[in-house]
Design a protein around this motif. Structure first.
Motif, PDB file in Angstrom:
ATOM      1  N   ASN A 161      78.385  47.691 -34.193  1.00  0.00           N
ATOM      2  CA  ASN A 161      79.818  47.462 -34.017  1.00  0.00           C
ATOM      3  C   ASN A 161      80.030  46.688 -32.726  1.00  0.00           C
ATOM      4  OD1 ASN A 161      82.640  47.587 -33.660  1.00  0.00           O
ATOM      5  ND2 ASN A 161      82.746  49.535 -34.759  1.00  0.00           N
ATOM      6  N   PRO A 162      79.976  45.354 -32.772  1.00  0.00           N
ATOM      7  CA  PRO A 162      80.082  44.560 -31.542  1.00  0.00           C
ATOM      8  C   PRO A 162      81.397  44.740 -30.809  1.00  0.00           C
ATOM      9  CG  PRO A 162      80.179  43.158 -33.506  1.00  0.00           C
ATOM     10  CD  PRO A 162      79.754  44.504 -33.962  1.00  0.00           C
ATOM     11  N   TRP A 163      82.479  45.044 -31.533  1.00  0.00           N
ATOM     12  CA  TRP A 163      83.756  45.261 -30.857  1.00  0.00           C
ATOM     13  C   TRP A 163      83.719  46.544 -30.029  1.00  0.00           C
ATOM     14  CZ3 TRP A 163      86.747  41.371 -30.255  1.00  0.00           C
ATOM     15  CH2 TRP A 163      86.810  40.352 -31.215  1.00  0.00           C
ATOM     16  N   HIS A 164      83.094  47.568 -30.548  1.00  0.00           N
ATOM     17  CA  HIS A 164      82.942  48.791 -29.754  1.00  0.00           C
ATOM     18  C   HIS A 164      82.005  48.556 -28.570  1.00  0.00           C
ATOM     19  CE1 HIS A 164      84.376  52.081 -32.808  1.00  0.00           C
ATOM     20  NE2 HIS A 164      85.246  51.102 -32.663  1.00  0.00           N
ATOM     21  N   SER A 165      81.014  47.711 -28.751  1.00  0.00           N
ATOM     22  CA  SER A 165      80.126  47.371 -27.635  1.00  0.00           C
ATOM     23  C   SER A 165      80.907  46.662 -26.535  1.00  0.00           C
ATOM     24  CB  SER A 165      78.977  46.478 -28.119  1.00  0.00           C
ATOM     25  OG  SER A 165      78.155  47.170 -29.031  1.00  0.00           O
ATOM     26  N   LEU A 166      81.756  45.722 -26.940  1.00  0.00           N
ATOM     27  CA  LEU A 166      82.571  45.007 -25.956  1.00  0.00           C
ATOM     28  C   LEU A 166      83.499  45.972 -25.222  1.00  0.00           C
ATOM     29  CD1 LEU A 166      83.307  42.213 -24.832  1.00  0.00           C
ATOM     30  CD2 LEU A 166      85.076  42.060 -26.603  1.00  0.00           C
ATOM     31  N   ALA A 167      84.097  46.899 -25.960  1.00  0.00           N
ATOM     32  CA  ALA A 167      84.976  47.887 -25.331  1.00  0.00           C
ATOM     33  C   ALA A 167      84.206  48.791 -24.379  1.00  0.00           C
ATOM     34  CB  ALA A 167      85.677  48.720 -26.410  1.00  0.00           C
ATOM     35  N   SER A 168      82.970  49.138 -24.740  1.00  0.00           N
ATOM     36  CA  SER A 168      82.169  50.005 -23.872  1.00  0.00           C
ATOM     37  C   SER A 168      81.824  49.307 -22.557  1.00  0.00           C
ATOM     38  CB  SER A 168      80.890  50.445 -24.588  1.00  0.00           C
ATOM     39  OG  SER A 168      79.972  49.371 -24.723  1.00  0.00           O
ATOM     40  N   PHE A 169      81.622  47.994 -22.597  1.00  0.00           N
ATOM     41  CA  PHE A 169      81.322  47.260 -21.368  1.00  0.00           C
ATOM     42  C   PHE A 169      82.560  47.140 -20.481  1.00  0.00           C
ATOM     43  CE2 PHE A 169      77.987  45.035 -24.145  1.00  0.00           C
ATOM     44  CZ  PHE A 169      77.031  45.996 -23.827  1.00  0.00           C
ATOM     45  N   ALA A 170      83.749  47.140 -21.100  1.00  0.00           N
ATOM     46  CA  ALA A 170      84.972  47.087 -20.310  1.00  0.00           C
ATOM     47  C   ALA A 170      85.136  48.328 -19.441  1.00  0.00           C
ATOM     48  CB  ALA A 170      86.183  46.926 -21.232  1.00  0.00           C
ATOM     49  N   TRP A 171      84.510  49.439 -19.868  1.00  0.00           N
ATOM     50  CA  TRP A 171      84.584  50.665 -19.065  1.00  0.00           C
ATOM     51  C   TRP A 171      83.865  50.506 -17.735  1.00  0.00           C
ATOM     52  CZ3 TRP A 171      87.012  55.330 -20.033  1.00  0.00           C
ATOM     53  CH2 TRP A 171      87.642  55.441 -21.273  1.00  0.00           C
ATOM     54  N   TRP A 172      82.983  49.530 -17.628  1.00  0.00           N
ATOM     55  CA  TRP A 172      82.258  49.334 -16.376  1.00  0.00           C
ATOM     56  C   TRP A 172      83.067  48.567 -15.335  1.00  0.00           C
ATOM     57  CZ3 TRP A 172      76.986  47.221 -18.672  1.00  0.00           C
ATOM     58  CH2 TRP A 172      76.440  48.187 -19.518  1.00  0.00           C
ATOM     59  N   ILE A 173      84.213  48.005 -15.728  1.00  0.00           N
ATOM     60  CA  ILE A 173      84.962  47.132 -14.819  1.00  0.00           C
ATOM     61  C   ILE A 173      85.352  47.830 -13.520  1.00  0.00           C
ATOM     62  CG2 ILE A 173      87.136  45.865 -14.553  1.00  0.00           C
ATOM     63  CD1 ILE A 173      86.889  44.992 -17.441  1.00  0.00           C
ATOM     64  N   PRO A 174      85.929  49.049 -13.531  1.00  0.00           N
ATOM     65  CA  PRO A 174      86.280  49.683 -12.254  1.00  0.00           C
ATOM     66  C   PRO A 174      85.085  49.852 -11.318  1.00  0.00           C
ATOM     67  CG  PRO A 174      87.386  50.793 -14.064  1.00  0.00           C
ATOM     68  CD  PRO A 174      86.410  49.849 -14.690  1.00  0.00           C
TER      69      PRO A 174
END
Length: 456
Positions: free
Chosen positions: A110-123
Motif C-alpha cells: 500500500n504505497p499511499w500508507h507508506s507515504l503517510a507513514s513517512f509523513a509521521w517522521w516530519i516533526p
C-alpha cells in the motif's frame, strides 16, 4: 533573522509536538498540524542563509540508508518479478482468478500508507535539523521545556486517574493517567526520558559550583523535588516496562553523580546479564501481571498473541517486507475471524518486529547503521570521565527508547520520536557556554568545540 528568533521558534514547536504528538493514530488532525508546521521549519532550516554552520552528527550513512528505505517502497516492478516476492502470491493469484492482467506494482503493498507513514517522521526530522544549526536553542532550555511539559503531564495524569476525566484523546487508557499521551505506557516512557535529561542536567548544575549558600540548598530541593515527581509519575503510569526501566535509569544517574568511579567492563557485563536474568525471572515468576507471557482477557489481544502472529507474518514476507505502514491491514489477514471484536490491533507492540515485517532487510540495515553510530559513542561517553552531562543524558534517552521499543511502540508517536531525534544531536553537541556568557543561540566556537561544527 536573529539567532534568538530561530531558537524561540524551535522551542515553541517542541512544545506543540509534546502537547499534540502523544498518539500514533488517535489524533490525525493534531498530527497533520504538526507535520505542516514541521515542514515549514524544515524549509526554513534548509533555506536559511544566515546560519553560520551546522553540526556534523555522524549520521550521514544512516540518513542515506533511510532515504533508500523510503525510495524502494515506491519502485514499480513488472508482474513477472513482483509475483515472486515473498507474500505476494495470494494477491497475484487474485488477478489470475478474475482473469485480469496483473499491473506493475510497488514493493509496498500500500504505497499511499507508506507515504503517510513517512509523513509521521516530519516533526522529528524538523527538530533534528533545527537543533543542528547555529541558531538552535541551548541544551538547558530544551531540557527545561521537556521537563516542564513532563511535570505538567504528571499532574494531568493524576487528575485523570482520580477524576476519570481530562483525557486528551478519545482512544486512550480510561481509568489510568496517560497525561498528554493516548497510551499510559508512552507517558511512562516520556517521563523516563525527562528524568534522564533533568537528572543529568541538575547534577551538572550542582557540580559546576556557580550556585552557593542558601541558593544552593534551594536549587537542590527544587532539582530533587522535580526528579521525585517524575519518578512517581513513572510508577503511577502503570507501565510495567517503564517501571523496570526506571531501575537502570536511576543506576545511570548514580554513575553520573560519581564521575570518577570506574566500573570494569567484566563487572558491567556480568551485572547486565544478572539484571536481564532477574527481569526475566520477575516476568515469569513475579506477582506482576503482563500480557507477554500470558494471553490477555480479550481474545486475540495480548503481546503474546501479537508476537506469535507477527512472527508468522515475518516468515511469510521476509526478507523484503510488506511495505512501511502496512502492518494494520496485513495483521487482519492473519487474525482468527472467531476472535475479531471491536478491539483492533494497531501495532505489533514490538517495534523491532514491526520494523522487520514492514521493511525487511532495508529496515534491518537502517537499524544496524544507527547502532553502529550509537553504541561506540555511548560507550566512550560512559567509559570516560563522565563530566559532560548532557551527552550522557541523551545516550540514556536513546537507550531507554530502544529498549522500550522491544515491548511497545513509543517511537510511533511524534512526541517520543522527536525527543530521540533531539537526543541524537545533544549526544554529540558541545556543552553550553557558561550561563553568565550564554545567549539563546549557539554560535560555532573557536578551538576544539568549533572543529565539531562543519557543513554536512
Amino acid at each position: 533573522m536573529s539567532l534568538a528568533t530561530r531558537a524561540n521558534a524551535t522551542l515553541a514547536y517542541l512544545v506543540f509536538v509534546l502537547l499534540l504528538g502523544g498518539a500514533s493514530a488517535a489524533s490525525p488532525v493534531g498530527n497533520v498540524f504538526l507535520q505542516l508546521l514541521g515542514a515549514g521549519l524544515i524549509g526554513w532550516t534548509l533555506l536559511d542563509r544566515s546560519a553560520e554552520g551546522v553540526m556534523h552528527t555522524g549520521l550521514r550513512k544512516f540518513a542515506f540508508a533511510l532515504g533508500v528505505l523510503m525510495a524502494v517502497q515506491f519502485v514499480p516492478m513488472p508482474p513477472a518479478l513482483w509475483q515472486h516476492l515473498p507474500g505476494r502470491d495470494t494477491i497475484y493469484n487474485g488477478f489470475v482468478l478474475i482473469g485480469a492482467p496483473a499491473p506493475w506494482l510497488t514493493l509496498s503493498l500500500n504505497p499511499w500508507h507508506s507515504l503517510a507513514s513517512f509523513a509521521w517522521w516530519i516533526p522529528a526530522a524538523a527538530l533534528f535539523l533545527s537543533m543542528r544549526t547555529s541558531g538552535a536553542p541551548l541544551s538547558r532550555h530544551v531540557i527545561g521545556v521537556v521537563t516542564a511539559v513532563a511535570a505538567l503531564s504528571v499532574v494531568f495524569g493524576g487528575l485523570q486517574t482520580t477524576a476519570g476525566a481530562f483525557y486528551f484523546y478519545e482512544i486512550t487508557n480510561i481509568g489510568e493517567g496517560p497525561g498528554f499521551f493516548s497510551n499510559s505506557n508512552h507517558q511512562g516512557s516520556f517521563l523516563l526520558c525527562a528524568l534522564a535529561l533533568w537528572g543529568c542536567w541538575a547534577i551538572g548544575e550542582m557540580r559546576g559550583g556557580a550556585i552557593g549558600g542558601k541558593t544552593l540548598d534551594t536549587s537542590r530541593a527544587l532539582h530533587s523535588g522535580v526528579a521525585l515527581l517524575l519518578v512517581v509519575g513513572v510508577v503511577v503510569s502503570g507501565s510495567l516496562a517503564c517501571q523496570l526501566l526506571l531501575i537502570p535509569v536511576l543506576a545511570s544517574l548514580a554513575l553520573v553523580l560519581k564521575p570518577d568511579l570506574r566500573v570494569p567492563f567484566l563487572l558491567v557485563l556480568v551485572g547486565g546479564l544478572l539484571v536481564l536474568g532477574g527481569l526475566g525471572a520477575f516476568l515469569i515468576y513475579g506477582p506482576a501481571e503482563n500480557d507477554l507471557l500470558v494471553k490477555g482477557t480479550v481474545p486475540g489481544i495480548s503481546r503474546q498473541e501479537f508476537l506469535v502472529t507477527g512472527l508468522k507474518i515475518l516468515g511469510d514476507f521476509a526478507p523484503f517486507g510488506s511495505g512501511s505502514g502496512t502492518f494494520v491491514e496485513l495483521y487482519r489477514w492473519y487474525e482468527d475471524p472467531a476472535q475479531v471484536s471491536t478491539t483492533f490491533v494497531n501495532h505489533a507492540h514490538d517495534d523491532l518486529l514491526e520494523l522487520l515485517i514492514e521493511t525487511g532487510v532495508f529496515g534491518l540495515a537502517v537499524l544496524g547503521l544507527f547502532l553502529i553510530w550509537f553504541v561506540p559513542r555511548a560507550w566512550s561517553l560512559w567509559a570516560g570521565p563522565r563530566r559532560n552531562v548532557v551527552p550522557l543524558a541523551a545516550s540514556m534517552v536513546i537507550a531507554t527508547e530502544l529498549l522500550h521499543s522491544l515491548v511497545d511502540y513509543p517511537l510511533r508517536t511524534a512526541a517520543m520520536s522527536s525527543i530521540v531525534a533531539i537526543a541524537c544531536v545533544l549526544m554529540v553537541r558541545p556543552a553550553d557556554a557558561p550561563r553568565s556568557r550564554s545567549r539563546r543561540g549557539n554560535r560555532p566556537r573557536t578551538g576544539e568545540s568549533a572543529r565539531e561544527m562543519v557543513q554536512i
